[in-house]
Design an enzyme around this catalytic site. Structure first.
Site, short mmCIF file in Angstrom:
data_model
loop_
_atom_site.label_atom_id
_atom_site.label_comp_id
_atom_site.label_asym_id
_atom_site.label_seq_id
_atom_site.Cartn_x
_atom_site.Cartn_y
_atom_site.Cartn_z
N GLU A 183 0.85 -1.19 0.00
CA GLU A 183 0.00 0.00 0.00
C GLU A 183 0.89 1.24 0.00
O GLU A 183 0.40 2.36 0.13
CB GLU A 183 -0.99 -0.02 1.17
CG GLU A 183 -0.37 -0.01 2.55
CD GLU A 183 -0.74 1.23 3.33
OE1 GLU A 183 -1.92 1.49 3.51
OE2 GLU A 183 0.19 1.93 3.76
N CYS B 85 -3.47 -4.33 3.77
CA CYS B 85 -2.43 -5.22 4.30
C CYS B 85 -2.39 -6.60 3.67
O CYS B 85 -1.57 -7.42 4.05
CB CYS B 85 -2.58 -5.37 5.80
SG CYS B 85 -2.27 -3.84 6.69
N HIS C 52 -2.54 -12.14 10.17
CA HIS C 52 -2.15 -10.74 10.02
C HIS C 52 -2.00 -10.11 11.41
O HIS C 52 -2.75 -10.41 12.33
CB HIS C 52 -3.18 -9.98 9.19
CG HIS C 52 -2.88 -8.53 9.11
ND1 HIS C 52 -1.65 -8.06 8.70
CD2 HIS C 52 -3.61 -7.43 9.44
CE1 HIS C 52 -1.65 -6.74 8.76
NE2 HIS C 52 -2.82 -6.33 9.21
#
Ligand SMILES: [Zn+2]
Lengths: 348, 129
Positions: A80, A112, A234
């Site tokens: 990103e 992400c 994550h």
């Protein structure tokens, strides 16, 4: 059998402690450290960005895979924080490793989870027989607005994976993706810092997507959490992955090796991919690894990896992830950190 | 630096590509058309080793405008394992750790950029091992 044939991690050597950020904003460092379960985060040097870290992580993946870079048929960089708004990161990466010009290239974006998107597509292309090798990188130099909770975690790092079908070190047994339109975190064009939905980023976003992705992935594979040696999710902070792991039935012990966020922060597209590199550094042949990423917006990519005998021949050929994290590092004070991250606007 | 000059230099800036004289074996970085040593005109393209040591260095306290934000920064001559010497910035190094003979490796970094809107110049720097 398609899977990972080489992997590499890169984390900048600069760090800032939660205390240094909290002191700047008059916040309570202990409550942030406890609330986020983060002690410090990595900071890129002013001459580092997604492209430079992607190149270094890929060089390490190539050291492990020991293949001719010209045999790589695709290069995908997920981030990103691509340095250019228009001009791919992958072209510079492919040129730097000598993989041009017979190659397909694309940059991926999905908050992400851009890194695992790249991994997903790279795997499928090799599986379809379109190419012998495909390179996928998750890399970010993320920014949190000054004083925002994100500033305590937004960090930098890169993980690179070369997918192939010979001398595979981790076979991809199953994949599954779960995605809905959920506006929990976003950045509009020309805005320097992202915005987020505060508490909304938890239940309907992170937990819902990882939980549903994880559950279906387990069902698809006909496996239970106890069948796995390691799991990695994550890591926007240290707490969320432990909580979502518990919801799915994974223990703290299964998560420990791949839980990097407390020491390096949230590397965004590099997050669960870097956790996977740390697991590959120690996993034994036969071990199963459970992986689910998360990207705001929102979606999760899930993978089940089975480690092969090849791992023992490969892992020592490049620096190991925890050695990089615990190795040579330099702590910045807030002023230098603000300068490094271009948070100070100069009069030009 | 013009875009076309930067683009022409990509092979040596990104990949440390050098020319090795087919006749006498001398390595040139960047490559050349004629070998000053033996007059040879044929070269093999090789990639230089990425490890070496710092031969000498200087600390820049007043830099040209494009590098002004980086001061104090270090520029050094590195001898790579294949004997080739090159001039580059020494990144990620405490000034008090600098010394002649310091083991270094080459990393891919941003070198400079054409202002806020122009292209970013990538290339090599050395960092302590
Ligand atoms: Zn010659």
């Amino acid at each position: 059998m398609v899977g990972i044939v080489g992997y590499g991690a890169y984390i900048p050597k600069y760090r800032i402690k939660v205390e240094s950020i909290a002191a700047q904003w008059g916040a309570n460092a202990e409550s942030y450290k406890k609330g986020l379960m983060v002690e410090e985060k990595s900071v890129p040097a002013p001459d580092q960005d997604t492209i430079t870290m992607a190149v270094e992580a890929t060089r390490r993946a190539l050291q492990r895979a020991e293949i001719d870079p010209r045999k790589i048929g695709a290069v995908y960089v997920g981030s990103e924080s691509h340095p250019y708004a228009v001009k791919p990161s992958g072209t510079t990466l492919a040129e730097a490793i000598g993989a041009t010009p017979d190659i397909h290239c694309a940059d991926y974006e999905f908050a992400c989870k851009a890194g695992t998107e790249a991994m997903f597509v790279a795997l499928q292309l090799v599986k379809a027989g379109e190419m012998d090798y495909a390179l996928a990188v998750g890399a970010d130099t993320s920014q949190g607005a000054p004083g925002d909770a994100l500033e305590y975690t937004a960090s930098a790092g890169a993980a690179a994976f070369i997918m192939g079908k010979t001398d595979v070190i981790a076979v991809c047994e199953h994949t599954y993706s779960y995605m809905t339109d959920t506006p929990d975190f976003w950045r509009r064009e020309h805005q320097f810092y992202p915005q987020h939905g505060g508490r909304f980023t938890g239940e309907p976003a992170y937990f819902k997507h990882i939980n549903n992705c994880g559950k279906t992935l387990l069902e698809k594979a006909g496996l239970t959490p106890q069948d796995f040696a390691f799991a990695v999710f994550h890591q926007p902070n240290g707490k969320f992955p432990l909580r979502v792991g518990k919801m799915l039935g994974f223990s703290k012990e299964q998560l420990a090796q791949g839980l990097l966020c407390p020491k390096i922060g949230n590397t965004y597209s590099g997050s669960s991919p870097l956790g996977l590199t740390a697991i590959l550094d120690v996993a034994k042949p036969g071990d199963l690894v459970f992986m689910v990423s998360y990207g705001s917006g929102a979606g999760s990519d899930g993978f089940i990896w089975r480690i092969t005998d090849q791992i023992d021949k490969v892992r020592d050929k490049a620096p190991k992830t925890w050695d990089i994290i615990q190795g040579d590092k330099v702590y910045l004070d807030y002023g230098l950190y603000a300068k490094f991250r271009h948070k100070i606007l100069k009069n030009v | 630096m013009s875009v076309s000059k930067y683009w022409r230099e990509i092979p040596h800036r990104y990949r440390l590509e050098a020319g090795k004289c087919k006749q006498c074996g001398k390595i040139y970085f960047p490559g050349r058309l004629i070998c000053p040593e033996c007059g040879g005109r044929e070269f093999d393209t090789i990639q230089l080793k990425r490890e070496g040591k710092l031969l000498t260095y200087t600390i820049i306290h007043v830099g040209p405008s494009r590098f002004a934000d980086q001061v104090p920064y270090v520029v050094g001559i590195v001898e790579l394992q294949d004997g080739v010497r090159l001039l580059c910035q020494v990144a990620d190094c405490d000034l008090d750790r600098l010394q002649i003979g310091l083991p270094v490796k080459i990393e891919f970094r941003r070198i400079s950029e054409e202002g806020e809107a122009g292209i970013i110049h990538y290339g090599y720097k050395c960092v302590p091992v």
